[in-house]
Structure formats: structure tokens, C-alpha cells
Design an enzyme around this catalytic site. Sequence first.
Site, short mmCIF file in Angstrom:
data_model
loop_
_atom_site.label_atom_id
_atom_site.label_comp_id
_atom_site.label_asym_id
_atom_site.label_seq_id
_atom_site.Cartn_x
_atom_site.Cartn_y
_atom_site.Cartn_z
CD GLU A 356 -3.20 0.87 2.11
OE1 GLU A 356 -2.91 1.30 3.24
OE2 GLU A 356 -4.31 0.41 1.83
CG HIS A 387 5.70 -29.19 4.69
ND1 HIS A 387 6.38 -30.36 4.40
CD2 HIS A 387 6.24 -28.71 5.84
CE1 HIS A 387 7.27 -30.59 5.35
NE2 HIS A 387 7.21 -29.60 6.23
CE LYS A 513 -11.03 3.11 1.43
NZ LYS A 513 -10.42 4.08 2.32
O1 F6P Z 1 -7.45 0.56 2.52
C1 F6P Z 1 -7.34 1.92 2.66
C2 F6P Z 1 -7.22 2.35 4.07
O2 F6P Z 1 -7.41 3.72 4.05
C3 F6P Z 1 -5.88 1.97 4.73
O3 F6P Z 1 -4.85 2.81 4.38
C4 F6P Z 1 -6.25 2.04 6.17
O4 F6P Z 1 -5.33 1.41 7.00
C5 F6P Z 1 -7.59 1.33 6.14
O5 F6P Z 1 -8.19 1.76 4.93
C6 F6P Z 1 -8.49 1.63 7.30
O6 F6P Z 1 -8.77 2.99 7.41
P1 F6P Z 1 -9.43 3.61 8.69
O7 F6P Z 1 -8.49 3.40 9.83
O8 F6P Z 1 -9.64 5.05 8.37
O9 F6P Z 1 -10.73 2.90 8.92
#
Ligand code: F6P
Length: 553
Positions: A356, A387, A513
Site C-alpha cells: 500500500e 510444505h 471504495k
Molecule cells: O485501505 C485503505 C485504508 O485507508 C488503509 O490505508 C487504512 O489502514 C484502512 O483503509 C483503514 O482505514 P481507517 O483506519 O480510516 O478505517
Amino acid sequence: MSRPSTLASWYALQQEAKQTDNRHLRDMSNDKQRFTQLSRSFNGLLLDFSKQRIEPLTLQLLLQLAEECQLTSKINDLLGGQPINNSELRPALHTALRLPAKAKLFVEGEDVNLAVQASLTKMQQLVAKLQAGQWRGVTGLPITDVVNLGVGGSDLGPLMVCHALAGFKPEQTAPLNLHFVSTIDGSQLAERLKKLNPATTLFIFSSKSFSTIDTLTNANTARHWLIDKLGKETLVIKQHFIGVSASTKKMTEWGIAKEHQLIFWDWVGGRYSLWSAIGLPIALQIGMDGFRELLAGAHALDVHFANNPLANNLPVLLALTGIWNINFLNIRAQAILPYDGRLKYFPDYLTQLEMESNGKSTTREGEAVEYATCPVLWGELGPNAQHAFYQLLHQGTEAVNCDFIAPIHRYDEIKDSETRRQFQDQHRLSLANCFAQSRLLMLGDAAVPKSAAGEAMPHMLYRGNQPSTTLLMNELTPYNLGQLIALYEHKVFVQAAIWNINPFDQWGVELGKKIALATEQALLAKDKQAIALAFDPSTSGLLNHCLTVQKKL
Ligand code: F6P
């Protein structure tokens, strides 16, 4: 500096790589000085990169590359609180979270350590209350189970550390069972709730943004479960939820009581946040003293990173060997192989930390990179992976860089001597496997004496020449784990600095998202014609298939 590939050292490394292509690790390994020249240690942590396809000249050129990329000044910018997260115009100050209590770090005229220490103090009070069995649910019973609701950085770091340090429970505290729930589909939560008593369960709603749909959904389900079972909404939320976030406003809007809100700051990236109040489950597991030990270990590594010359700097060397493999030897796969069951979640944690952070293809100035960046990284406990996928490492067509990780001491704390000896035998066996595998990957068939090997058929040949690094720590303690994690955090930073990318944003996950929400709306609306108009044929095919099946059931 926008393109490292235009630097003199980059060109020299490309020439060096042509020579390396014709050399087998088996031949390089004969040099008696190799281990001395290509390993470093700091504070009980050994970094051995003598099984990398590296000669002393390679190392010299890699260090030159680091200098030409102005690495030292970039490290100073990171640790000094400069706004190096340039797409979000803020610093990345996870290192401030582990400063000693009395240290000061002024960012824009403000000592950030004051807020850090205040948050730690509030965390300590909540931990003390829970560990003493003084935190009561609405029915008056003490809390026995704590469920962390979070995802990504709000889950993987605390989960990994809690599992690794489960044996470090402080004595004389009330037994608290910790659970982790992350998946949006509710499967983990549904299973967990079946086994929990609502009257004695506390949830940590752990989310930097406090708006991540995965965590929000799980928290809403948990809230309804509590209300179904215990009623009295306001009191239930107050007594059965702690919030951890960078947004006090959102925590308050959701209903978290002020005194049960723990904060951290937008200058802490999610995947770098286990050192903040996001680490609350860790503190509950190993006590606040243990948590502070973890922070102290990470801080020791920060000081090492800040002050040591590049040639003796562990994170820098770990990063540069990676750069060599990825950008010059074309090795784009990285396996993480701990030889200690307590580090089971370490590979998962690193996949987020590395991929990431550095899964990027534009430079800080917004140009397309013309070189590879983060490799595909995965891993598993080494003995189990032997394994499962080691076959590919030994005889597949893919070159893979492997990190072997192990503690040297284990099981000293077991009181019964026979049992202790048995377990220590097991640990010795595990270490032997670790060293045998890295040796075999390096040497191939040459690891076995000729007479024993006999005339091997082609399908029995081990080609060797697979590079690896071995990381050994004296024992797995909170302090040493803190060092190990910080080592990898800084490795990621150094590679980003060489590639001239920003490791502290994650725009690549944002769009996913957004379109997930639009897709859910389509499933809710159940309008097949609108779906066909709004979505591509493949996706509308899937959506419509789902709607048809749902209708039939
Ligand atoms: O996957 C994207 C992300 O923003 C990550 O960088 C982060 O750790 C995760 O989602 C959770 O985000 P939050 O802590 O804001 O819920």
C-alpha cells in the site's frame, strides 16, 4: 531529482548486473570474508545479506545510488516533520509516536510530543481500568472480552503484535480475551458474537477516518446486537464502546462517550498507526509497560536510522538489496518467511505496509515511473511454507527474493525441564530448517556432497541462485519486535526515496471504495434495465445473475 534511472550510479549498477547475471551465488559464496563483509548488526538484531547476489562493489554502487538520491536529507525530512506526504500536504510522523516522554519535536511551532504523551496517558487509564476488572458493562458485570473492529492499518498491526506477544501477559491483571474482526461481509463478527456474552463484551471501534464502510458496518451490527440483548441504547453505547480515531467529531456523532474516545492525528498513516492509540489492543494484551517497551524498541531503531552512516544502516541496507533485486536483477517477487509461529501475521502486516505504501507508478512530481517499484510480496510461516510453496522457490521458473526471520532463543520461561527441553529441541529444528533452506536456495545441488547426490535426473535438480536475507533477533520481546517493525517501516521509506514516490498516500484504494457504494445501490434498486445502462456488460451480467438467483431463492 525526479528520475533515479538517469543517475550515474544507476547506469553503473546496470553494467554490474550484466556481470552478476553470469555469476552463480554458489561461486560468490566461496569468499571467506563474505559473511563479515555482507552482514551488520545493531542492538541484538542481525541483518545477514551475504546470500544476496551482491559483491562488495555492488554494495558500493548501491550506496552511491542512495547518496545521489540525497537519502540522508530525505531521512532528516521524515524525522524532522517536513510535509513529505506531498499529495496530502502533511508530514508522516509515526516516529513521533515513539519518542521518549521528555523529548520535544516542534512541527510548525508546536511540540507534537505533548499531544502524543497526553494520548498515551489517557490510553493508560483505560487500560488500567480494564485490566483491573473495574470497567463494568451496563448490567454491572466486569468486561471480559474486547473485540477490535477495524480494517487495514486499524487491524493488521495490532493483530500481528498481539499474536506475536501473546506470551507477554502481565501478571495480576484480570483475564481479558481479545478478538479481531475486520471483514465487511460479517462472517467474522457473526461467528464471534455467537460465543460472546453481551453483558461482558466491549468493542473498540478503531478507524482513523471513522468512516471506512467495512468497520462502520461491523460497528453498527455490534451496536444492534448489544441493543437487542441489553436494550438502553445510550448507556449501552457508552459502556460497551471505545472509539479510536483522528476525528473526535465523527466519534461523538456516532455516540462514543467523550471519556472513551482516544485520538491520534492525520499525520499518522493508517498502516503506520499501531504505535498510536490504534495499538490499544496491544496495550490490553501486554500491559502499558509492555507497550512502552515496544515503542522504545522502535525508537532505538529510529535513532539508528537517523544517525548511522548509510553503509552501516540496517534499514538502508535491507532496502538497497531490495532495489538491486527489483531494478537490476529483475526479481519482482518477495517472500516473507518467519521461523516462529508467533510471527504468523507478520507477512500479512508487511503486505499492507509495503504494497500500500510503494505500489505506485507516478513520481512525486506526477510523472510516470520508468522502472519497477514495489514487488509482489507474500509470505507464510517458513516451516509451513516448506510444505506449500517452497517447491516453486527451488524448482519453479520465478526468481524470488526471500526474507528469513527468526529469534535465536525460545521457551526459556517453561518451568518443567523435560517439556522445556522438548520445546527447545523443536525450536532448534526450526532454526536448522531456516538455515538449511536459505543455504539450499543459494547453492542448489551444490549444498549436497557429490557422492550423496549421485546422478540426478533433470527433475531432481535444484538450480539454486535464489537470493535471500536472514534477520535474526536474540529473542522475541516487545522491544525487539518494535525494532523489527521499525526496520521494515524505514526500509519502505528508503525504497520510496530511491524511486522518488510518495509512500504515505493510497489513492489507488479510494476509487474502489466509491464504486462499491454505487454497485450496492444497484443491487438494492433491483432494476435490471438501469443496471444494463449504467454498468459494463461483464459487471451487469454478474449483477443481473445475482438478482435472478436471489429472486428464485
Ligand atoms: O485501505 C485503505 C485504508 O485507508 C488503509 O490505508 C487504512 O489502514 C484502512 O483503509 C483503514 O482505514 P481507517 O483506519 O480510516 O478505517
